[in-house]
Design a protein around this motif. Structure first.
Motif, PDB file in Angstrom:
ATOM      1  N   PHE A 182       0.847  -1.190   0.000  1.00 21.03           N
ATOM      2  CA  PHE A 182       0.000   0.000   0.000  1.00 21.03           C
ATOM      3  C   PHE A 182       0.881   1.239   0.000  1.00 21.03           C
ATOM      4  O   PHE A 182       1.826   1.346   0.782  1.00 21.03           O
ATOM      5  CB  PHE A 182      -0.913   0.014   1.226  1.00 21.03           C
ATOM      6  CG  PHE A 182      -1.749   1.269   1.349  1.00 21.03           C
ATOM      7  CD1 PHE A 182      -2.850   1.472   0.534  1.00 21.03           C
ATOM      8  CD2 PHE A 182      -1.410   2.249   2.271  1.00 21.03           C
ATOM      9  CE1 PHE A 182      -3.601   2.622   0.636  1.00 21.03           C
ATOM     10  CE2 PHE A 182      -2.166   3.401   2.381  1.00 21.03           C
ATOM     11  CZ  PHE A 182      -3.265   3.590   1.559  1.00 21.03           C
ATOM     12  N   VAL A 183       0.574   2.157  -0.918  1.00 22.40           N
ATOM     13  CA  VAL A 183       1.289   3.430  -1.010  1.00 22.40           C
ATOM     14  C   VAL A 183       0.280   4.540  -0.745  1.00 22.40           C
ATOM     15  O   VAL A 183      -0.689   4.694  -1.503  1.00 22.40           O
ATOM     16  CB  VAL A 183       1.941   3.609  -2.390  1.00 22.40           C
ATOM     17  CG1 VAL A 183       2.648   4.955  -2.473  1.00 22.40           C
ATOM     18  CG2 VAL A 183       2.911   2.473  -2.671  1.00 22.40           C
ATOM     19  N   PHE A 210      -8.599   7.184  -0.376  1.00 18.95           N
ATOM     20  CA  PHE A 210      -8.823   7.001   1.045  1.00 18.95           C
ATOM     21  C   PHE A 210      -7.654   6.218   1.663  1.00 18.95           C
ATOM     22  O   PHE A 210      -7.039   5.380   0.991  1.00 18.95           O
ATOM     23  CB  PHE A 210     -10.122   6.240   1.294  1.00 18.95           C
ATOM     24  CG  PHE A 210     -11.351   7.046   0.992  1.00 18.95           C
ATOM     25  CD1 PHE A 210     -11.817   7.989   1.886  1.00 18.95           C
ATOM     26  CD2 PHE A 210     -12.043   6.867  -0.198  1.00 18.95           C
ATOM     27  CE1 PHE A 210     -12.940   8.729   1.623  1.00 18.95           C
ATOM     28  CE2 PHE A 210     -13.165   7.614  -0.476  1.00 18.95           C
ATOM     29  CZ  PHE A 210     -13.620   8.553   0.437  1.00 18.95           C
ATOM     30  N   PRO A 211      -7.349   6.466   2.935  1.00 15.13           N
ATOM     31  CA  PRO A 211      -6.263   5.699   3.569  1.00 15.13           C
ATOM     32  C   PRO A 211      -6.598   4.228   3.739  1.00 15.13           C
ATOM     33  O   PRO A 211      -5.705   3.406   3.841  1.00 15.13           O
ATOM     34  CB  PRO A 211      -6.086   6.400   4.922  1.00 15.13           C
ATOM     35  CG  PRO A 211      -7.390   7.069   5.178  1.00 15.13           C
ATOM     36  CD  PRO A 211      -7.915   7.474   3.838  1.00 15.13           C
ATOM     37  N   LEU A 212      -7.889   3.919   3.742  1.00 13.83           N
ATOM     38  CA  LEU A 212      -8.344   2.533   3.857  1.00 13.83           C
ATOM     39  C   LEU A 212      -9.392   2.276   2.788  1.00 13.83           C
ATOM     40  O   LEU A 212     -10.057   3.212   2.331  1.00 13.83           O
ATOM     41  CB  LEU A 212      -8.936   2.263   5.248  1.00 13.83           C
ATOM     42  CG  LEU A 212      -7.976   2.339   6.432  1.00 13.83           C
ATOM     43  CD1 LEU A 212      -8.750   2.192   7.732  1.00 13.83           C
ATOM     44  CD2 LEU A 212      -6.912   1.264   6.350  1.00 13.83           C
TER      45      LEU A 212
END
Length: 237
Positions: A163-164, A170-172
């Motif tokens: 994950f970058v 969105f962060p998630l």
């Protein structure tokens, strides 16, 4: 056969060790797991071994290969069972640490020593009357005995970047965000909106009352309460 008055189980089956009272428990333990010690009392007096376990709730220790007793072990898939020798607990007062130089039992003192790595003061064990320090054992058996199982994650998979972060996403994942969101969030948002509308309604009502309030002589707008200005008689002037 004598049965327990509450459980109804035979005292031979339900073995209860005689635990010491709370006030009799040792408050500071100078011996820890992995220390080389010598037994000074009992059938193994004068023999040395390594501390296997520390039973703080019983004021006792288990030492590898010492104070052995024959025990009957049931048959399992890993062992054949039968009669084997097993280490039994030894009381703390019958065990002494060994001097790392002379390999004889000794008394110890606790002193404050500055740690070179962290720079903080910590307690260290010293042989009483000397400057010989007894270092704390570093237990590394789990690193040599442990083996990876079928459910363990491989080191390459752990170090792989999957994950970058980016400002455009969105962060998630949205599905995870929906799972973490409280089910009562919609109700709370509705309650907040309702309170906001009620306050707005009260403000509009106050403005309407001020605008429609009848103006009579002596009324000064802008005040919370009407103020009456007494009229001056021209004849008196």
């Amino acid at each position: 056969m004598r049965l327990h008055q509450y459980t109804g189980i035979s005292s031979r089956i339900q073995h209860r060790p005689n635990l010491p009272k709370p006030q009799d428990l040792i408050k500071r333990w100078d011996i820890i797991r992995g220390d080389e010690v010598m037994i000074t009392e009992g059938k193994d007096q004068g023999k040395t071994g390594k501390v296997l376990h520390v039973l703080r709730d019983r004021n006792r220790l288990l030492i590898t290969g010492l104070n052995l007793a024959w025990k009957h072990v049931p048959k399992t898939a890993e062992s054949a069972g039968g009669k084997i020798q097993k280490e039994m607990p030894v009381h703390y007062s019958n065990v002494h640490l060994l001097d790392p130089i002379t390999k004889r039992p000794c008394k110890i003192n606790i002193r404050k020593v500055k740690d070179d790595k962290t720079g903080k003061m910590k307690n260290q064990r010293f042989v009483s009357g000397t400057n010989t320090m007894i270092p704390r054992p570093v237990l590394l058996e789990y690193q040599t005995e442990r083996k990876d199982g079928p459910f363990d994650t491989l080191p390459d998979a752990v170090q792989k970047v999957t994950f970058v972060p980016s400002l455009s996403s969105f962060p998630l994942p949205k599905g995870v965000i929906n799972e973490l969101r409280s089910p009562y969030r919609a109700i709370s948002d509705m309650f907040i909106e309702l309170k906001r509308l009620e306050r707005k309604k009260e403000e509009l009502t106050d403005k309407l009352l001020k605008a429609t309030r009848p103006k009579y002589p002596g009324y000064v707008p802008g005040g919370t309460k009407p103020r009456i200005i007494p009229a001056v008689n021209s004849s008196q002037a």
